[in-house]
Scaffold this motif. Structure first.
Motif, mmCIF file in Angstrom:
data_model
loop_
_atom_site.group_PDB
_atom_site.id
_atom_site.type_symbol
_atom_site.label_atom_id
_atom_site.label_comp_id
_atom_site.label_asym_id
_atom_site.label_seq_id
_atom_site.Cartn_x
_atom_site.Cartn_y
_atom_site.Cartn_z
ATOM 1 N N ASP A 101 0.834 -1.201 0.000
ATOM 2 C CA ASP A 101 0.000 0.000 0.000
ATOM 3 C C ASP A 101 0.867 1.248 0.000
ATOM 4 O OD1 ASP A 101 -2.379 -1.504 0.142
ATOM 5 O OD2 ASP A 101 -2.224 -1.633 2.324
ATOM 6 N N TRP A 129 1.257 3.925 -3.050
ATOM 7 C CA TRP A 129 0.882 5.311 -2.789
ATOM 8 C C TRP A 129 1.969 6.287 -3.236
ATOM 9 C CZ3 TRP A 129 -3.112 8.229 -2.207
ATOM 10 C CH2 TRP A 129 -3.004 9.495 -1.605
ATOM 11 N N ILE A 137 -0.084 9.406 3.913
ATOM 12 C CA ILE A 137 -0.773 8.123 3.778
ATOM 13 C C ILE A 137 -2.147 8.127 4.442
ATOM 14 C CG2 ILE A 137 0.050 7.002 5.899
ATOM 15 C CD1 ILE A 137 -0.004 5.294 2.464
ATOM 16 N N CYS A 140 -4.927 8.144 2.086
ATOM 17 C CA CYS A 140 -4.964 6.904 1.326
ATOM 18 C C CYS A 140 -5.692 5.813 2.097
ATOM 19 C CB CYS A 140 -3.533 6.467 1.011
ATOM 20 S SG CYS A 140 -3.368 4.792 0.359
ATOM 21 N N GLU A 198 -3.134 7.489 -9.784
ATOM 22 C CA GLU A 198 -3.428 8.147 -8.515
ATOM 23 C C GLU A 198 -4.692 7.566 -7.878
ATOM 24 O OE1 GLU A 198 -3.682 12.341 -9.233
ATOM 25 O OE2 GLU A 198 -1.754 12.381 -10.264
ATOM 26 N N ALA A 247 -4.444 4.134 -6.276
ATOM 27 C CA ALA A 247 -3.593 4.006 -5.090
ATOM 28 C C ALA A 247 -4.375 4.149 -3.795
ATOM 29 C CB ALA A 247 -2.470 5.043 -5.128
ATOM 30 N N PHE A 248 -5.550 4.779 -3.827
ATOM 31 C CA PHE A 248 -6.377 4.890 -2.634
ATOM 32 C C PHE A 248 -6.901 3.507 -2.275
ATOM 33 C CE2 PHE A 248 -6.330 9.190 -4.225
ATOM 34 C CZ PHE A 248 -6.356 9.977 -3.085
ATOM 35 N N THR A 297 -5.103 14.384 -3.949
ATOM 36 C CA THR A 297 -3.746 14.188 -4.449
ATOM 37 C C THR A 297 -2.921 15.461 -4.306
ATOM 38 O OG1 THR A 297 -4.402 12.480 -6.028
ATOM 39 C CG2 THR A 297 -2.412 13.720 -6.532
#
Length: 399
Positions: A39, A43, A74, A77, A237, A240-241, A317
């Motif tokens: 993760d 990210w 993070i 995220c 982007e 990545a969440f 972002t």
């Protein structure tokens, strides 16, 4: 604060489902799984943040941390919905949302693999303003407190959502009329962008922290650049969440709250909503990118339907970019304590985003109990237009 009286005119926002929710705890998604090394790596890759303590296992093991740690950014995220959930409360028919800004407070804890964050969310306030972009526009704020599995407060976010009538924004076409054509970059220009990026990476790759007493007002941080932004980079982007992985979260509601806002429809226009029932069989129907409110980020036609003219990046972002930028300068012995970012424009497809910053104040004694350096940050595109204006407070070692 609220201001439910919209400016006079033919177009009005329907706030009948909003006012009674002010100040109320709200629900949202809760991730099932703790933060994994993958993760973190995914990210920082998506944020184009190549600090080796976040992805290079051998490098990180030799650092003071003894292994990979997560960047301070993070927290968003590991949240649901880009951290916007408590700022998008109440059903407003025919509406859409873009991000207006973020504030972050960080309390000294560094997230590591194995940590799990839990969120407490509250709808803070809103105001109505008449804008050239969409007429009557709501600026709503919501707070999220992030705690880890031990109950330790990691961070607090105050997000600002800009809610507006998509049809009115489409009618006014502000960006379509004012947005320059998508840039075409020569090989020489791309090489120049790449050099700025590479020089920034080398500016503090070893994580050496400035000494507080040696930092002076007027000092400038090394310039950074991200881009050119593309459909591929926007999709990277978004993916990545952590909540975007199929089956990664459960809906949770605060205890004791009557009619809590959890996963209700905020009023998205046709073509931007979710199919909650269908997603129980086909999770792509609640994906958000293929189907849902984020479609405009990667689909120029859909972007036009909500007044954005062409594909564009994410507010969460941009907020993470600012935090990462400050953290890289602060080094391994520094820590970002506070960031306030106001989003002045979008990172559109084809643009590049430049970062420039200057130290504007140093404080030996602060409410945090640590010395802080205040930094003004500005993100601009290739034409010099402001994208983000931010202020950060950074803790630095005293010697």
């Amino acid at each position: 604060m609220s201001n439910s009286a919209a400016p006079q005119g033919e177009v009005q926002l329907d706030l009948s489902d909003v006012d009674h929710r002010l100040g109320q705890l709200v629900g949202g998604g809760q991730l099932y799984d703790p933060c994994a090394p993958g993760d973190i790596r995914r990210w920082v890759m998506a944020m184009d943040y190549p600090n080796p303590i976040h992805w290079d296992e051998e490098f990180a093991r030799k650092s003071k941390f003894g292994g990979i740690i997560a960047p301070q950014s993070i927290a968003v995220c590991l949240d649901f919905g880009h951290g916007a959930q408590p700022a998008v409360v109440g059903h407003i028919p025919g509406s859409h949302l873009i991000f207006g800004g973020e504030e972050w407070w960080f309390y000294g804890y560094r997230v590591r693999p194995g940590d799990k964050l839990f969120q407490e969310r509250r709808f803070h306030d809103y105001k109505i303003t008449d804008t050239k972009f969409a007429g009557p526009t709501m600026f709503s704020r919501g707070d999220t407190i992030h705690r880890n599995q031990h109950g330790t407060v990691v961070a607090k976010e105050r997000s600002t959502g800009i809610r507006y009538l998509a049809a009115e924004a489409d009618k006014r076409k502000m960006y379509e009329q004012k947005l320059p054509p998508k840039p075409k970059w020569t090989a020489e220009q791309i090489a120049e962008v790449d050099k700025v990026r590479h020089d920034w990476i080398l500016s503090n790759r070893m994580g050496v922290s400035p000494i507080f007493g040696e930092v002076k007002v007027g000092d400038r941080l090394p310039r950074r650049v991200i881009g050119p932004h593309t459909i591929a980079s926007f999709a990277t982007e978004y993916r990545a969440f952590a909540f975007n992985m199929w089956g990664s979260y459960a809906w949770v509601a605060p205890e004791g709250v009557k009619d809590p806002w959890v996963n209700q429809d905020p009023g998205w226009v046709e073509g931007f909503g979710f199919d909650e029932e269908g997603a129980k069989i086909d999770p792509r129907k609640r994906d958000g990118l293929y189907l849902g409110p984020s479609r405009g980020h990667v689909d120029e036609e859909k972007a036009g339907e909500i007044g954005m003219a062409r594909a564009y990046g994410y507010g969460a972002t941009m907020g993470a970019w600012v935090t990462d930028y400050l953290a890289y300068w602060a080094g391994n012995d520094g820590f970002v304590r506070y960031v306030k970012s106001d989003f002045r424009g979008a990172a559109f497809e084809g643009d590049v985003t430049y970062f420039d910053a200057e130290v504007v104040e140093t404080q030996a004694e602060t409410a945090w109990g640590v010395p802080l350096v205040t930094v003004k940050v500005k993100l601009t595109n290739q034409d010099g237009a402001a994208v983000v204006v931010a202020t950060g407070q950074v803790e630095l070692p005293v010697g």
